[in-house]
Every structure is written in structure tokens, then in C-alpha cells.
Design an enzyme around this catalytic site. Sequence first.
Site, PDB file in Angstrom:
ATOM      1  N   GLU A   1       0.788  -1.220   0.000  1.00 45.60           N
ATOM      2  CA  GLU A   1       0.000   0.000   0.000  1.00 45.60           C
ATOM      3  C   GLU A   1       0.822   1.274   0.000  1.00 45.60           C
ATOM      4  O   GLU A   1       0.464   2.261   0.651  1.00 45.60           O
ATOM      5  CB  GLU A   1      -0.928   0.008   1.219  1.00 45.60           C
ATOM      6  CG  GLU A   1      -0.226   0.017   2.576  1.00 45.60           C
ATOM      7  CD  GLU A   1       0.110  -1.350   3.141  1.00 45.60           C
ATOM      8  OE1 GLU A   1       0.385  -1.443   4.348  1.00 45.60           O
ATOM      9  OE2 GLU A   1       0.104  -2.338   2.374  1.00 45.60           O
TER      10      GLU A   1
ATOM     11  N   GLU B   1      -4.088  -3.972   9.253  1.00 49.85           N
ATOM     12  CA  GLU B   1      -4.653  -4.974   8.354  1.00 49.85           C
ATOM     13  C   GLU B   1      -6.091  -5.367   8.687  1.00 49.85           C
ATOM     14  O   GLU B   1      -6.891  -5.600   7.778  1.00 49.85           O
ATOM     15  CB  GLU B   1      -3.756  -6.217   8.335  1.00 49.85           C
ATOM     16  CG  GLU B   1      -2.357  -5.945   7.810  1.00 49.85           C
ATOM     17  CD  GLU B   1      -2.327  -5.444   6.371  1.00 49.85           C
ATOM     18  OE1 GLU B   1      -3.377  -5.511   5.692  1.00 49.85           O
ATOM     19  OE2 GLU B   1      -1.255  -4.987   5.933  1.00 49.85           O
TER      20      GLU B   1
ATOM     21  N   ASP C   1       8.144 -10.509  10.295  1.00 47.16           N
ATOM     22  CA  ASP C   1       7.724 -11.287   9.122  1.00 47.16           C
ATOM     23  C   ASP C   1       7.159 -12.642   9.524  1.00 47.16           C
ATOM     24  O   ASP C   1       6.339 -13.220   8.804  1.00 47.16           O
ATOM     25  CB  ASP C   1       8.900 -11.487   8.162  1.00 47.16           C
ATOM     26  CG  ASP C   1       9.168 -10.248   7.316  1.00 47.16           C
ATOM     27  OD1 ASP C   1       8.211  -9.479   7.088  1.00 47.16           O
ATOM     28  OD2 ASP C   1      10.316 -10.054   6.891  1.00 47.16           O
TER      29      ASP C   1
ATOM     30  N   TYR D   1      -5.213  -9.876   9.827  1.00 46.31           N
ATOM     31  CA  TYR D   1      -6.129  -9.455   8.771  1.00 46.31           C
ATOM     32  C   TYR D   1      -7.570  -9.846   9.099  1.00 46.31           C
ATOM     33  O   TYR D   1      -8.453  -9.001   9.283  1.00 46.31           O
ATOM     34  CB  TYR D   1      -5.736 -10.098   7.437  1.00 46.31           C
ATOM     35  CG  TYR D   1      -4.429  -9.653   6.852  1.00 46.31           C
ATOM     36  CD1 TYR D   1      -4.394  -8.840   5.729  1.00 46.31           C
ATOM     37  CD2 TYR D   1      -3.212 -10.058   7.387  1.00 46.31           C
ATOM     38  CE1 TYR D   1      -3.200  -8.434   5.156  1.00 46.31           C
ATOM     39  CE2 TYR D   1      -2.010  -9.672   6.838  1.00 46.31           C
ATOM     40  CZ  TYR D   1      -2.011  -8.848   5.716  1.00 46.31           C
ATOM     41  OH  TYR D   1      -0.818  -8.449   5.170  1.00 46.31           O
TER      42      TYR D   1
END
Length: 644
Positions: free
Chosen positions: A311, A358, A417, A425
Site C-alpha cells: 500500500e 490490516e 515477518d 487481517y
Amino acid sequence: MRHTPLRAFSPLRRLAVLAIAGLGLVATACNHRETADTGPLAMVARTVDDHSYARPQEVRVRNVDLDLTADFQARQLKGTATLKLESKANAKQVVLDVKDLGIEKVTDPSGAPLKYALGKVDAMMGQPLTVELPQGAQTIVVHYHTQKGGTALQWLDPQQTAGKRKPFLFSQGEEINTRTWIPTQDSPAIRQTYSARITVPSDLVAVMSAKRLTPDGEAVPGHASQRTFRFQMDQPVAPYLIALAIGDIGFKEEGKTTGVYAEKAVLDKAAYEFADMEQMLDAAGKLYGPYKWGRYDVLVLPPSFPYGGMENPTLTFATPTVLAGDRSLVSLVAHELAHSWSGNLVTNATWEDFWLNEGFTVYFENRIMEQVYGKDRADMLKVLGYNDLLTDMKQLKADGHPEFTELHPDLKGVDPDDYFTTVPYEKGAAFLRMLEAHFGRKKLDAYLKGYFSRYAFQSMTTEAFLADLRQHLLHNDGDLEKDLKIHDWIYGQGLPDNMVVPTSPLLDQVTAQITAFGNGADPKALEVKDYGYPQWVYLLSHMPDTLTVDRMAALDATFDFTHSHNSEIEFAWLMLAVQHHYTPALPGLRDFLTSQGRGKFCTPLYRALMQQPGWGPDLAHRIYNEARPGYHELTRAAVDKVMK
């Protein structure tokens, strides 16, 4: 990785002070009796980012001015980063984050050298770069070059691109990778404006996540083989949102403020796919307030891009795997567009607060899809997301990390990560849907619109969000907070029992076809007319465990899944093929894994292969040995763990 028990809303380990961008705006942003001492932004200011060496409570970076030259032969960016600083009285040092950078020297703007030191190397975080500041110094210039091993940059040979003629470079800063190409304070809480002067070979084009001041580039005196592009981002952004791409890039306008960049070889296809961008932008603005970034463009990258989309402000980076030819996968654009509010406008202050980016964005994305494409399509996407969440939660528990099913996990000492699953999400979106079910859309929309307005261009922690939620939506009703199980949602593992399970009448109809097929129906007799990709993915992902190779062959003969041009359908079919050892699909599996590097597809497929006794691991290693050199480092790191 240690399991963290449920924590109170204000963990004691976060007591150090972290100055954040725009703290002076507290009085105007928090106009409901919030003060610099007690409001949510004050709570953010008491937060430490465990993934940065920076000490912004002493000196913080306000602006980054880049002057870099791209050398494709050496695969190196080389030049300077001029950092404008804001410091407390008597501050003697500034601490930056760097990783795999060659630091040549540090000077003041006049060129006078400044003393600096590089600290101990940490495999995850890199090194602190500590620069001594003469009294009153407000600007430093870091002379440096990037080095092999930096995770942010991927240099592609011409054969790795769509056009096959010219090389390509792109960056990927999220989560803590910007420090591998820019020496700055690499924390999402330390928002920075930036400008850039990027010099590239004259036959290539540079684009960035900022306003293009020189769309066609400028000639470099005495260097006919080069040209320079200049960029300006006047709004403060988190460092991970500074992004660069260089290649044989063209552009097509889509609407008044929207357009598509892509390699010239795929530009027409990309422009067709994203024709609804302006309509999406209008829908988003009507929901949650004006778009504050000027233009919204999309750049379609080469296939090795590790994510579906990124984004970056004004310029979303997108995978070419969404170019299905029928605009069926454009929810990705809706997602990245929604980040212009949830993530870019109001940003997670630490990576433990990732769900604030998210989860809000998935909820917002679905609202855009409903507005533009209708409730049926939006409902199907909600169900698919919920199913993905259940799959990931099951895998996390199997991997021994149930703590990663928390929305706000303890990531100290953990590479962020490694927390990259659907939990922040889809569980985050489910939390907001629970609030919607209780308060109604009208009230929740008013709250979210106010939230984005109150904290525009600020960073936010989970604790600060909860303080704002209590004040502006719950109205400090402690009993209601308990009834809604807010604490369980944020700090608990799994899904609370007040989860609103999404449903879809269209997917319920698919269930009937799955049952019929499981009972022996000929695939040709299935009622699948007008199925879109959500129905096909749902059908394939819910096939019975007793599915035989013969029945798979019948499905393939009828619907030709092995040669699907839709990446989501192809992925679902290949997962099924691996699980049931359907050998006719295995050449297609190799082609799929060697032609793109999207982590969402690659990691689960390699994991599925490694779980097949006998034949699977051998095939996985053979394909990976061929594919790995073309993957981005982030995809390699994820798959490497699976292949052990």
C-alpha cells in the site's frame, strides 16, 4: 519464541518514552478533552518499538532527502541520504537503523566529517548507526551504498521480467526492510516526509510512492546514458512506505486521479483489469472521509513480487497474479486502496499493533467491494477470508505457536515477518464486524470516520486505540466492554464465542454441488453456471478427503482447472492435486511455482509437498532449486523454513 499470557491493556515493559511524528498536533487531533498527558497519542508516546535501535525521545528524523544512482551492472544504489533532525536540548547523538549497508562517511551539509560508529550486527535488526552531533546540528548527510544481502531491494535480469528486454528494480520496505536501502530511523512510529533524486539508465523509468516532480525525467549533464527523476512526499509517512521501482515502465490514465503503471509488455492488460479504480476511490471516500494523498495509482510489478499488494502511498505495488483477464481479483486493489486510510493515514506504531493496519483494512476493503460490486460478492469474500483464518490458526497451533493467534502478540525478539498470517487481517476484521453487529453500521461508520480524522498522519498503538474506542464508541461503559469481550478479542488466543460467522447464500448453493459430487454425481451435471472465482475456490477447497484421482480427473476434464488463468483457482486446484497426488497437474505445479513468487501461493504449496510421504519432498526440492533464484528474499526466507 515464548508464549505470552494474556496481558493488561498497558504492559509494564512499555514505559520508555518514544516521541512520535506530529506529537505537537495532539491538542487539535484530540479535541474531546484529550490532552498531551492523558489522550491516546500520549499513550503512543510511552511506547517502545522493539524492532528499532532509534532513540527518538532524544533525536528523531523528520525528513529524508535521497540522492541515489542506480547501477544495474553492480546491482547497487549509491549516493546520499540527507536527514533533517529534531532534537532535545543538549542531545549529542542520533541513532539510526541500518542493515547490509556500506556506510562510506557521514558529514554535515557543508561536507565536514562527523564521527560515527556502527554497533554490533543482529541478524534480524541489523546495526545501530550512531552519529555524533555538534551542538545544535539539525542536518546530517550519510554517504552510502547498498550491498548484496539487503532484503528490501530485488534486482531482476531482463528474463525475469514480463518484457524480457530490460532489467528491473523494486523495493519492499515492510516490515523492517527499509533500513537495508535507506539509513534512517526505521520504525512505523517515526513518521517522516521525504524527497528523492533518482538517477537511472536513460532507457528506464523511476517511480516512487510520492508526487512525481519530473514525470519524464531530466537529462544528466555530461551523461547521455542517464536521466534523473525527482519526487516529493510532503505528508509524514512511516519509513516502510518509502518505495522505489525502476524499469521499462509505462502509464495509462484510468480516471481523474487514478492510473496504472506497469511494464510496457503488460500495460494494456493491467489497465483493463483495474478500470474500476476511480469508482472504488469514490466509494471509499464516501465511507470514511476524503482521500488525502492526491493521486491513487497502481504499479503492476514483475512476477517475483512477494506479496499480493503493498500500500505505498499514492502508488500501490501489485502482483501480476491478479491479472486474471476478467477483473475477478480486483479486491486486492480495494484492499490496498483502503490502506490509504487504515495503515497509511493512521499507522500501527509497532509491529505488535499490525492488526490496526490490516484488520481495519480487510473490513474496509469488504465495504468497498460491497459498494461497487454488490453484497453477494462481498459476502463470498468474507466467507473465503474466514476459511483462510481457520486454516492459518490450525497451522499456527500445529507449529507450536498458538500465541500468534492473538491480535496483539508479544513480538520482542521475533522477526515481524514471522507473524505474517491471516490472523491480523481476518481476526481483526472479525472484531470490527462484531462491533458492527452490536452497534449497527451507522454508528460504527461514524466512529471509524472520526477515528481516521482524529489521528490522521499519526501512529497508533493497540492500547491507544482501545482508549479511543472506550471514549468514542463504548462511552466508558465497563460492563458493555466485558459483554463484548474486548479483552478476549485483542489479547486472547483463537476466536471469542461472540464471533459473527460470515455466511453467503451463493456459497451455500456451492455446498449443495459439493455434496452432489461427493455422492457420485457426474461433474457435467453440477449446477455451476455463472460461477465466479469465489465459488470455484470454495468448491475446490471443500472437496471431500476421500476424493480419488479418478474423480479429480473427471473434474479436470470437465472444467480444465489445470490450465486455469485465475491464480486463486489455480492455487486451490494445485493444493488439491498435491494432497491427492494427481500427477497430470504436477507439470502445471512446477510452472506455477517457477513463474511467480507470491508468498501466499508458494509457501503453502511447498509445505503441502513436504507433507506427502515419499514423492513430495523430492519434487519440492527439485522445483525449489529451480525457482529459488527468482524469488524475492522474503519469499525465500519463508520457504526455506518449510524446506528444512
